[in-house]
Scaffold this motif. Structure first.
Motif, PDB file in Angstrom:
ATOM      1  N   GLY A   1       0.831  -1.198   0.000  1.00 38.89           N
ATOM      2  CA  GLY A   1       0.000   0.000   0.000  1.00 38.89           C
ATOM      3  C   GLY A   1       0.862   1.243   0.000  1.00 38.89           C
ATOM      4  O   GLY A   1       1.980   1.234   0.523  1.00 38.89           O
ATOM      5  N   LEU A   2       0.349   2.326  -0.594  1.00 43.11           N
ATOM      6  CA  LEU A   2       1.116   3.567  -0.707  1.00 43.11           C
ATOM      7  C   LEU A   2       0.267   4.750  -0.275  1.00 43.11           C
ATOM      8  O   LEU A   2      -0.862   4.914  -0.739  1.00 43.11           O
ATOM      9  CB  LEU A   2       1.592   3.776  -2.147  1.00 43.11           C
TER      10      LEU A   2
ATOM     11  N   VAL B   1     -12.217   5.605   2.255  1.00 48.70           N
ATOM     12  CA  VAL B   1     -11.590   4.457   2.912  1.00 48.70           C
ATOM     13  C   VAL B   1     -11.989   3.171   2.186  1.00 48.70           C
ATOM     14  O   VAL B   1     -11.170   2.261   2.000  1.00 48.70           O
ATOM     15  CB  VAL B   1     -11.969   4.397   4.399  1.00 48.70           C
ATOM     16  N   GLY B   2     -13.229   3.111   1.726  1.00 46.28           N
ATOM     17  CA  GLY B   2     -13.707   1.937   1.005  1.00 46.28           C
ATOM     18  C   GLY B   2     -12.943   1.657  -0.267  1.00 46.28           C
ATOM     19  O   GLY B   2     -12.868   0.505  -0.716  1.00 46.28           O
TER      20      GLY B   2
ATOM     21  N   VAL C   1     -13.364  -1.901   6.477  1.00 43.95           N
ATOM     22  CA  VAL C   1     -13.438  -0.439   6.397  1.00 43.95           C
ATOM     23  C   VAL C   1     -13.759   0.154   7.768  1.00 43.95           C
ATOM     24  O   VAL C   1     -13.122   1.115   8.211  1.00 43.95           O
ATOM     25  CB  VAL C   1     -14.481  -0.004   5.349  1.00 43.95           C
ATOM     26  N   GLN C   2     -14.731  -0.424   8.457  1.00 42.52           N
ATOM     27  CA  GLN C   2     -15.112   0.093   9.772  1.00 42.52           C
ATOM     28  C   GLN C   2     -13.957  -0.041  10.766  1.00 42.52           C
ATOM     29  O   GLN C   2     -13.693   0.877  11.553  1.00 42.52           O
ATOM     30  CB  GLN C   2     -16.345  -0.653  10.299  1.00 42.52           C
TER      31      GLN C   2
ATOM     32  N   ALA D   1      -6.190   5.394   6.865  1.00 39.43           N
ATOM     33  CA  ALA D   1      -7.259   4.402   6.997  1.00 39.43           C
ATOM     34  C   ALA D   1      -7.511   3.698   5.665  1.00 39.43           C
ATOM     35  O   ALA D   1      -7.723   2.482   5.613  1.00 39.43           O
ATOM     36  CB  ALA D   1      -8.540   5.063   7.497  1.00 39.43           C
ATOM     37  N   MET D   2      -7.495   4.446   4.569  1.00 40.81           N
ATOM     38  CA  MET D   2      -7.686   3.832   3.259  1.00 40.81           C
ATOM     39  C   MET D   2      -6.567   2.843   2.959  1.00 40.81           C
ATOM     40  O   MET D   2      -6.807   1.743   2.445  1.00 40.81           O
ATOM     41  CB  MET D   2      -7.742   4.887   2.160  1.00 40.81           C
TER      42      MET D   2
END
Length: 280
Positions: free
Chosen positions: A90-91, A108-109, A130-131, A161-162
């Motif tokens: 992830g970036l 975030v989704g 996501v939550q 968070a994403m």
């Protein structure tokens, strides 16, 4: 939701081997090799224009090396399918910009995209991840707010968070504390340290503040002019001599009274002027 298991063999998953990095004809680094220790919080430091963000872009497959290769799980990262890379790495880019009119929950989704396909659409598991990602980053109460209404610190947490929602074992962050006040800088770095310590994620971050880097990193890479000058645990490599060589700054290195990590204290202006005068 239980934390993902990111345990793996002792072979480090991400490395760059003899890469030449350039924009158009401007070469930033030549024959640069780095290996990111698994389950480390690796921080890349160095003066402006030394190649920190360029290296991170290459490690994330955003920049193709002119020569050499970036290896992910032993294979050239550019030979791997995009979704396979996105499920592994992830970036959080520098100065990320959210689409206009998007809510926190929707942004975030988007981190769940690598896990979806023609036969797998949005699921209860996606919603749960996501939550949980919003809860971990302290933005759950902002879920229905528009991202462009938030403060800089809040937005940075939403972007993290994403990235968490991707559930990748490797997470790269390009200057995650830029434009944040000191409280929000510490909040973001504390969050990164927690992710590393509690979930075993491998984090790689570019930071400008050497004292923040020395306090939070388990592995430090010091660059200058596209070359690795030193790397290792902060307590092993951060010395006054290294700081002067990398940053050109006269200083003392003392023990941080809070953490015991190296703390760089720049020489006072008068002391620096006196040294220059004595040398001339």
């Amino acid at each position: 939701m239980s934390a993902p298991d990111f345990s793996r063999s002792t072979v480090n998953r991400l490395s760059a081997e003899h890469v030449t990095l350039a924009y158009d004809q401007r070469v930033i680094a030549e024959q640069l090799s780095v290996e990111i220790p698994d389950h480390s919080f690796t921080v890349i430091v160095g003066p402006n224009a030394c190649g920190k963000s360029t290296l991170l872009r290459a490690l994330s497959r955003m920049l193709k090396p002119s020569r050499g290769e970036v290896l992910l799980d032993g294979r050239d990262i550019r030979s791997l399918p995009a979704k396979q890379v996105a499920r592994t790495l992830g970036l959080l880019p520098q100065s990320a910009v959210a689409p206009e009119g998007i809510t926190v929950a929707d942004l975030v989704g988007r981190g769940r995209y690598p896990h979806q396909g023609l036969l797998r659409q949005w699921s209860a598991e996606d919603e749960r991840v996501v939550q949980e990602s919003m809860r971990q980053t302290g933005v759950a109460e902002l879920a229905e707010r528009y991202v462009d209404e938030l403060s800089g610190g809040q937005r940075q947490r939403v972007w993290i968070a994403m990235a968490l929602a991707q559930q990748t074992p490797l997470l790269l962050l390009d200057e995650p504390t830029t434009y944040l006040d000191i409280q929000h800088q510490i909040d973001v770095l504390d969050l990164c340290a927690e992710l590393h310590e509690t979930q075993g994620r491998t984090l790689v971050a570019v930071l400008h503040d050497l004292n923040h880097a020395a306090r939070y990193a388990t592995h430090l890479i010091a660059l200058r002019g596209g070359e690795v000058i030193a790397e290792g645990a902060p307590e092993d490599i951060v010395t006054a001599a290294l700081v002067e060589r990398v940053f050109g700054l006269k200083c003392q290195v003392v023990e941080d009274p809070e953490t015991g990590t190296p703390l760089v204290v720049p020489a006072a202006r008068k002391a620096r002027v006196q040294r220059v005068t004595a040398a001339s």
